[in-house]
Design an enzyme around this catalytic site. Sequence first.
Site, PDB file in Angstrom:
ATOM      1  N   SER A 180      13.705 -23.534   1.774  1.00 54.74           N
ATOM      2  CA  SER A 180      14.879 -22.968   1.127  1.00 54.74           C
ATOM      3  C   SER A 180      14.977 -21.456   1.224  1.00 54.74           C
ATOM      4  O   SER A 180      16.058 -20.908   1.081  1.00 54.74           O
ATOM      5  CB  SER A 180      14.928 -23.407  -0.334  1.00 54.74           C
ATOM      6  OG  SER A 180      13.706 -23.143  -0.973  1.00 54.74           O
ATOM      7  N   HIS A 208      17.664 -29.365   1.282  1.00 57.37           N
ATOM      8  CA  HIS A 208      18.550 -28.496   2.069  1.00 57.37           C
ATOM      9  C   HIS A 208      18.921 -29.098   3.428  1.00 57.37           C
ATOM     10  O   HIS A 208      19.589 -28.445   4.231  1.00 57.37           O
ATOM     11  CB  HIS A 208      17.914 -27.118   2.261  1.00 57.37           C
ATOM     12  CG  HIS A 208      17.967 -26.257   1.038  1.00 57.37           C
ATOM     13  ND1 HIS A 208      19.087 -25.562   0.659  1.00 57.37           N
ATOM     14  CD2 HIS A 208      17.037 -26.004   0.084  1.00 57.37           C
ATOM     15  CE1 HIS A 208      18.847 -24.896  -0.456  1.00 57.37           C
ATOM     16  NE2 HIS A 208      17.606 -25.147  -0.835  1.00 57.37           N
ATOM     17  N   LYS A 239      23.260 -29.858  -3.898  1.00 56.47           N
ATOM     18  CA  LYS A 239      23.497 -28.819  -2.892  1.00 56.47           C
ATOM     19  C   LYS A 239      24.705 -29.197  -2.043  1.00 56.47           C
ATOM     20  O   LYS A 239      25.814 -29.051  -2.507  1.00 56.47           O
ATOM     21  CB  LYS A 239      22.208 -28.593  -2.116  1.00 56.47           C
ATOM     22  CG  LYS A 239      21.242 -27.849  -3.039  1.00 56.47           C
ATOM     23  CD  LYS A 239      19.872 -27.644  -2.542  1.00 56.47           C
ATOM     24  CE  LYS A 239      19.120 -26.838  -3.602  1.00 56.47           C
ATOM     25  NZ  LYS A 239      17.689 -27.179  -3.644  1.00 56.47           N
TER      26      LYS A 239
HETATM   27  C1  LIG Z   1      16.823 -27.173  -4.756  1.00 55.17           C
HETATM   28  C2  LIG Z   1      15.638 -27.964  -4.444  1.00 55.17           C
HETATM   29  C3  LIG Z   1      15.167 -28.924  -5.326  1.00 55.17           C
HETATM   30  C4  LIG Z   1      15.794 -29.135  -6.673  1.00 55.17           C
HETATM   31  O1  LIG Z   1      16.962 -29.864  -6.580  1.00 55.17           O
HETATM   32  P1  LIG Z   1      17.903 -29.952  -7.870  1.00 55.17           P
HETATM   33  O2  LIG Z   1      18.746 -31.143  -7.617  1.00 55.17           O
HETATM   34  O3  LIG Z   1      18.677 -28.677  -7.935  1.00 55.17           O
HETATM   35  O4  LIG Z   1      17.002 -30.120  -9.034  1.00 55.17           O
HETATM   36  C5  LIG Z   1      14.091 -29.677  -4.955  1.00 55.17           C
HETATM   37  N1  LIG Z   1      13.472 -29.486  -3.775  1.00 55.17           N
HETATM   38  C6  LIG Z   1      13.889 -28.559  -2.898  1.00 55.17           C
HETATM   39  C7  LIG Z   1      13.179 -28.395  -1.600  1.00 55.17           C
HETATM   40  C8  LIG Z   1      14.984 -27.755  -3.206  1.00 55.17           C
HETATM   41  O5  LIG Z   1      15.400 -26.837  -2.337  1.00 55.17           O
END
Ligand SMILES: *Cc1c(COP(=O)(O)O)cnc(C)c1O
Length: 391
Positions: A180, A208, A239
Amino acid sequence: MDKLNFINEELDRLKEAGLLINIRTVEGPQGAWITVDGKSVLNLSSNNYLGLANDLQSKTASHNAIDTYGVGPAAVRTIAGTTTLHKDLEQKLAQFKGVESTISFQSGFCANLAVIPEIVGKEDVVFSDELNHASIIDGCRLAKTRVVRYKHGNPEDLQAKIHIEKNIDRKLIITDGVFSMEGDIAPLPEIVEIAEKYNAITMVDDAHGEGVLGRGGRGIVDHFNLHGRVDIEVGTMSKAFGVVGGYIAGTKQLTDYLVQKGRPFLFSSAVTAADVAACIAVVDTLKKSDDLVKKLWSNTRFFQDRMKQLGFNIGITKTPITPIMIGDAKVAKDFSQKLFDDGIFAQSIGYPTVPAGKARIRVMLSASHSKEDLTRAIDHFEKIGKAMNII
Ligand SMILES: *Cc1c(COP(=O)(O)O)cnc(C)c1O
């Protein structure tokens, strides 16, 4: 009061180091342009990859779901919180991802906390990429398992470390699909090969990659054509989906097990009908057309090519996540503030989200941006970058 003095000391320390997080408040819906702290700005900070966070079909589905199911689930999934919508979403996601089954959670963070402690424990070992997401790290902590960190994106290091532990019965390899903060893609084919050689369980967190990689945004497993060779896939609907929620994809055996064991599933209330209905609408949208995914990638190439030509260091990204490497946290913050003053919203990111001394401005590209939007952003980056001696 004295007993809480350490809090002020820590907050002062963060401020001193330029690490105090400054919360910006968004007024109104997500999109290419948003209103932040009363100012209309070009948004380069959201994970709204496909521009679906304010999508009409998703919103209509949410409205209808509220009319049919009300606003709150009033229970956890295992007691009275599972509606026909939850079932529907899980089936549609499974079909979309090309897996036997999925189980949904309140967030991607929850999905990681739910699955890791039910797969490994004290006797076992997890091999974790050193840049894995905080929710994976916390899932491992909850599991009280031994964690061996391998060098970022480095299958040779993973191979060397797993070889040392080859006699441990249960081994789990976990990696982010797309990292990320760097935007690079995990070397999943090599990881899967090592896992098969050492009989290790594999888990990829595709937060992502969902809606970004693979055919029509089906994710990293589809991108590398590794269907059936990754045991546990974690996804998020917070996301690219533009809603909220997380899920685990895999075999029916795995999801049946998590229904019985996954603690956030058992002990925290279900996601609301409005959110679930919006997620279903997104799966339908993605199944119908890959136009948004294509637009996202065309914007990504456009922006990244020009930023590189200008002399910015965008690190090792291979995806729409575009870090503009600065180094010093205070300088990155200052750059971000100058952009904001010019109407460009691109947040700076420092320690502990990224290692100390590796502060950056993180630009998130979206299908919702027009080429004019991106050209405007590039012009401001150029002007400020030159004034601050960064390019
Ligand atoms: C953003 C993210 C999460 C968390 O996801 P949410 O649905 O916002 O809780 C988990 N793992 C990774 C790799 C992320 O980038």
